[in-house]
Design a protein around this motif. Structure first.
Motif, PDB file in Angstrom:
ATOM      1  N   ILE A 156      52.044 -40.471  11.890  1.00  0.00           N
ATOM      2  CA  ILE A 156      51.090 -40.913  10.871  1.00  0.00           C
ATOM      3  C   ILE A 156      50.355 -39.700  10.309  1.00  0.00           C
ATOM      4  O   ILE A 156      49.808 -38.878  11.059  1.00  0.00           O
ATOM      5  CB  ILE A 156      50.073 -41.904  11.472  1.00  0.00           C
ATOM      6  CG1 ILE A 156      50.797 -43.165  11.962  1.00  0.00           C
ATOM      7  CG2 ILE A 156      49.004 -42.271  10.451  1.00  0.00           C
ATOM      8  CD1 ILE A 156      49.902 -44.120  12.734  1.00  0.00           C
ATOM      9  N   ASN A 157      50.337 -39.574   8.992  1.00  0.00           N
ATOM     10  CA  ASN A 157      49.630 -38.481   8.319  1.00  0.00           C
ATOM     11  C   ASN A 157      48.227 -38.952   7.975  1.00  0.00           C
ATOM     12  O   ASN A 157      48.008 -39.631   6.968  1.00  0.00           O
ATOM     13  CB  ASN A 157      50.387 -38.065   7.058  1.00  0.00           C
ATOM     14  CG  ASN A 157      49.762 -36.845   6.387  1.00  0.00           C
ATOM     15  OD1 ASN A 157      48.698 -36.375   6.798  1.00  0.00           O
ATOM     16  ND2 ASN A 157      50.426 -36.332   5.355  1.00  0.00           N
ATOM     17  N   ASN A 158      47.262 -38.625   8.829  1.00  0.00           N
ATOM     18  CA  ASN A 158      45.896 -39.106   8.638  1.00  0.00           C
ATOM     19  C   ASN A 158      45.208 -38.473   7.436  1.00  0.00           C
ATOM     20  O   ASN A 158      44.197 -39.000   6.958  1.00  0.00           O
ATOM     21  CB  ASN A 158      45.063 -38.836   9.895  1.00  0.00           C
ATOM     22  CG  ASN A 158      45.501 -39.704  11.061  1.00  0.00           C
ATOM     23  OD1 ASN A 158      45.656 -40.904  10.930  1.00  0.00           O
ATOM     24  ND2 ASN A 158      45.701 -39.079  12.228  1.00  0.00           N
ATOM     25  N   SER A 159      45.728 -37.357   6.959  1.00  0.00           N
ATOM     26  CA  SER A 159      45.112 -36.686   5.805  1.00  0.00           C
ATOM     27  C   SER A 159      45.716 -37.137   4.481  1.00  0.00           C
ATOM     28  O   SER A 159      45.274 -36.707   3.420  1.00  0.00           O
ATOM     29  CB  SER A 159      45.259 -35.164   5.950  1.00  0.00           C
ATOM     30  OG  SER A 159      46.635 -34.797   5.985  1.00  0.00           O
ATOM     31  N   SER A 160      46.707 -38.011   4.533  1.00  0.00           N
ATOM     32  CA  SER A 160      47.365 -38.466   3.312  1.00  0.00           C
ATOM     33  C   SER A 160      46.443 -39.378   2.506  1.00  0.00           C
ATOM     34  O   SER A 160      45.667 -40.161   3.062  1.00  0.00           O
ATOM     35  CB  SER A 160      48.655 -39.204   3.662  1.00  0.00           C
ATOM     36  OG  SER A 160      49.228 -39.768   2.501  1.00  0.00           O
ATOM     37  N   SER A 161      46.558 -39.286   1.199  1.00  0.00           N
ATOM     38  CA  SER A 161      45.768 -40.140   0.303  1.00  0.00           C
ATOM     39  C   SER A 161      46.467 -41.467   0.025  1.00  0.00           C
ATOM     40  O   SER A 161      45.888 -42.353  -0.605  1.00  0.00           O
ATOM     41  CB  SER A 161      45.513 -39.408  -1.022  1.00  0.00           C
ATOM     42  OG  SER A 161      46.757 -39.073  -1.654  1.00  0.00           O
ATOM     43  N   LYS A 162      47.688 -41.600   0.479  1.00  0.00           N
ATOM     44  CA  LYS A 162      48.426 -42.843   0.262  1.00  0.00           C
ATOM     45  C   LYS A 162      47.845 -43.955   1.129  1.00  0.00           C
ATOM     46  O   LYS A 162      47.328 -43.710   2.218  1.00  0.00           O
ATOM     47  CB  LYS A 162      49.903 -42.643   0.605  1.00  0.00           C
ATOM     48  CG  LYS A 162      50.631 -41.662  -0.299  1.00  0.00           C
ATOM     49  CD  LYS A 162      52.107 -41.552   0.114  1.00  0.00           C
ATOM     50  CE  LYS A 162      52.852 -40.569  -0.796  1.00  0.00           C
ATOM     51  NZ  LYS A 162      54.278 -40.445  -0.393  1.00  0.00           N
ATOM     52  N   PRO A 163      47.927 -45.207   0.681  1.00  0.00           N
ATOM     53  CA  PRO A 163      47.435 -46.339   1.486  1.00  0.00           C
ATOM     54  C   PRO A 163      48.207 -46.431   2.803  1.00  0.00           C
ATOM     55  O   PRO A 163      49.403 -46.153   2.859  1.00  0.00           O
ATOM     56  CB  PRO A 163      47.710 -47.562   0.593  1.00  0.00           C
ATOM     57  CG  PRO A 163      47.866 -47.014  -0.786  1.00  0.00           C
ATOM     58  CD  PRO A 163      48.439 -45.642  -0.636  1.00  0.00           C
ATOM     59  N   SER A 164      47.495 -46.803   3.848  1.00  0.00           N
ATOM     60  CA  SER A 164      48.151 -46.950   5.147  1.00  0.00           C
ATOM     61  C   SER A 164      49.106 -48.131   5.128  1.00  0.00           C
ATOM     62  O   SER A 164      48.845 -49.162   4.514  1.00  0.00           O
ATOM     63  CB  SER A 164      47.095 -47.164   6.244  1.00  0.00           C
ATOM     64  OG  SER A 164      46.229 -46.055   6.331  1.00  0.00           O
TER      65      SER A 164
END
Length: 589
Positions: free
Chosen positions: A232-240
């Motif tokens: 999981i990329n916690n810094s991503s701006s995409k919706p979880s």
């Protein structure tokens, strides 16, 4: 009210004192070696709960010394005696002890003979309740017998020591007793001397609350592991993404703590989870799926679902140990229970248990059926559990439903209306009680089901699913590593990741020695959870471009973890969302 159990430290040691003569005795040690013989065994121990005690302990602070008699001859004795009993008579003995105080007053200790493989199949034995942990059921029918052979003896308190003898110890004691019976008129007798009190709490302490407050015991608990595929990329701006949660357990219980093997229940399900995760990790484009796959292996489930309850608490608290997860994101739960006995007349048969009908639950059932159809050549069958069942069987999913009745989930088992494992929470639930081909079949079914559930479309072609193949050799390795002592944890697969402290895996939950932390001291974590963490971190990871320098100085990125550090002192940093976390409650109300 749920229960908390406390493990009390001691070193098991049993002495059998025998009379004999020696042609040459020149010292006190010579005399002692003639009179005493060490006999190996596994003890039943004292545990504390909020409501009192369970397990075994000497009646006082002094050692117990009592003549050894066979169970069938105990009615002829008038003095305190050590009872030598066969495993098939063990439940009868303890049922009589509960019903007959006069008889119980004659018992100074119990020595239980071990059995051979051929004898194991004669009679079933389960010391747990007929409905294990019924107080956690999300339905009212808690008198249902999921475990009809269960005696419940492991949940009672006994004021005398009880030991399970090793095979060599059994042979020694049988020989002593036989010789004693041949010399009834002699002035000698064989006696068992139990040196241990097996109760280290302060005198007058009778429950876990007072014991913990006084600091005279430790809370039962261990470490659970969860891992995301892909990370999981916690810094991503995409919706979880919505989460498909796959669950299994790593701990078992037993009347004899050090023999909590749990081969079918629950380790077969654990092995199936690891093999399914491995099969999915080899697919290209796993990150393009519309759902996030998360695998969780709980510990402490045999003792009030400690692991799953703690997991849900940490989700509520948004702790670092579950960063990237959220209650609201969990869309479906698939639990892998006992699957090691899912083989009948050449076919691999499994049952899907669900608490209620819902569109999401139906989607899981449809996905399981689709996965089965793609595996028809392997003769794997999945059937919905009987509607006459009161609900789901004892499982971690009960915890999820008690927390959120709206959650959708299914438990995969090798039984329908009652356990097919006749040795549930018994030391006899060992390697011989599991069929590795059934575990492979369950892993194959789960892996393909998860892919279907995580896909954007329900119309996944069988040709696509055909690329998802479980590594049979890996399953056989895991069976040999986790369910036996040869090779046991000294196997190549385990030693690839950790330096095990012992050869035989211990599936008893253990005790918590340090304070809760998202980065616990590895020295306080048992071999099995350390291996599972390293293994899942490895197979679900994304390797760095330059990972040859090791991680002696730590890993640079917050999304990186260091794996295999025990084996060479260097380790390697990989991108992985794999976490290890406490599963412990000091007091469970």
């Amino acid at each position: 009210m749920a229960l908390t159990f406390i493990f009390l430290f001691f070193i098991p040691h049993l002495l059998s004192s025998i009379s004999a003569q020696s042609t040459s005795m020149e010292s006190v040690p010579d005399l002692q070696s003639t009179m005493y013989t060490d006999v190996d065994g596994f003890p039943c121990v004292r545990l504390l709960s909020l409501s009192g005690t369970i397990g075994c302990s000497n009646p006082g602070r002094d050692k117990v010394v009592a003549p050894i008699v066979r169970f069938e001859n105990v009615d002829d004795v008038t003095e305190l005696s050590s009872i030598l009993v066969s495993m098939d008579q063990f439940p009868t003995l303890f049922n009589r002890l509960s019903a007959d105080p006069s008889f119980a007053s004659k018992v100074g200790g119990v020595l239980v003979e071990s059995v051979t493989d051929s004898q194991k199949k004669l009679n079933g034995f389960s010391p747990d309740q007929k409905f294990p942990l019924a107080e956690f059921a999300p339905y009212h029918n808690i008198s249902y017998e999921w475990n009809p052979i269960g005696s419940g003896i492991m949940w009672k308190s006994y004021g005398f020591p009880v030991f399970l003898l090793t095979e060599s110890g059994t042979k020694t004691l049988q020989e002593f007793v036989l010789k004693g019976e041949d010399k009834k008129k002699a002035y000698t007798s064989n006696v068992a001397e139990f040196d241990l009190v097996m109760q280290t709490m302060k005198s007058g302490t009778h429950d876990s609350e007072s014991c913990l407050n006084e600091g005279t015991c430790l809370p039962l608990g261990g470490y659970s592991v969860w891992s995301a595929l892909p990370p999981i990329n916690n810094s991503s701006s995409k919706p979880s993404k919505p989460i498909i949660l796959t669950v299994a357990s790593m701990d078992s219980a037993s009347f004899f703590r050090d023999r909590s093997l749990g081969a079918d229940s629950p380790i077969s399900g654990l092995i199936a989870l690891l093999a399914a995760a491995d099969a999915l990790s080899h697919l290209d484009g796993i990150g393009d799926l519309s759902k996030q796959l998360v695998f969780v292996v709980f510990t402490g489930e045999a003792w009030g679902y400690l692991g799953s309850r703690r997991f849900l608490v940490e989700l509520d608290e948004h702790s670092d140990a579950v960063q990237g997860l959220n209650h609201s994101l969990i869309e479906k739960v698939l639990e892998i229970g006992s699957v090691g006995k899912g083989l009948s007349q050449g076919a691999k048969n499994f049952f899907a248990h669900a608490e209620r009908d819902s569109s999401a639950t139906n989607q899981i059932m449809v996905a399981l059926k689709h996965a089965q159809e793609s595996l028809l050549s392997e003769d794997i069958r999945i059937t919905s559990a009987s509607a006459s069942n009161p609900g789901i069987p004892p499982s971690s999913l009960m915890t999820f439903w008690n927390k959120n009745p709206g959650i959708s989930g299914v438990v995969l088992e090798d039984f329908d209306s009652s356990f097919v494992n006749e040795f549930y929470h018994s030391y006899l639930d060992d390697l011989s009680n599991v069929n590795s081909s059934a575990v492979v079949a369950a892993a194959s079914l789960v892996a393909r089901t998860l892919y279907i559930l995580a896909s954007e479309t329900n119309d996944v072609q069988n040709s696509t699913l055909a690329a998802i193949n479980v590594n049979v050799s890996l399953v056989e390795q895991l069976v040999g590593c986790l369910l036996g002592c040869d090779p046991g944890l000294s196997c190549e697969l385990v030693k690839k990741y950790i330096s095990p402290a012992s050869t035989c895996a211990s599936n008893y939950v253990g005790v918590i020695l340090d304070e809760p932390s998202s980065t616990p001291n590895p020295g306080y974590i048992n071999d099995v959870p350390r291996f599972i963490w390293n293994f899942l971190a490895d197979i679900t990871s994304i390797s760095k471009e330059n990972s040859s320098s090791g991680c002696q100085q730590g890993c640079s990125g917050s999304d990186e973890v260091c794996i295999k550090a025990e084996t060479d002192g260097k380790g390697v940093c990989v991108l992985s969302t794999t976490r290890i976390r406490h599963a412990c409650y000091h007091l469970m109300l």
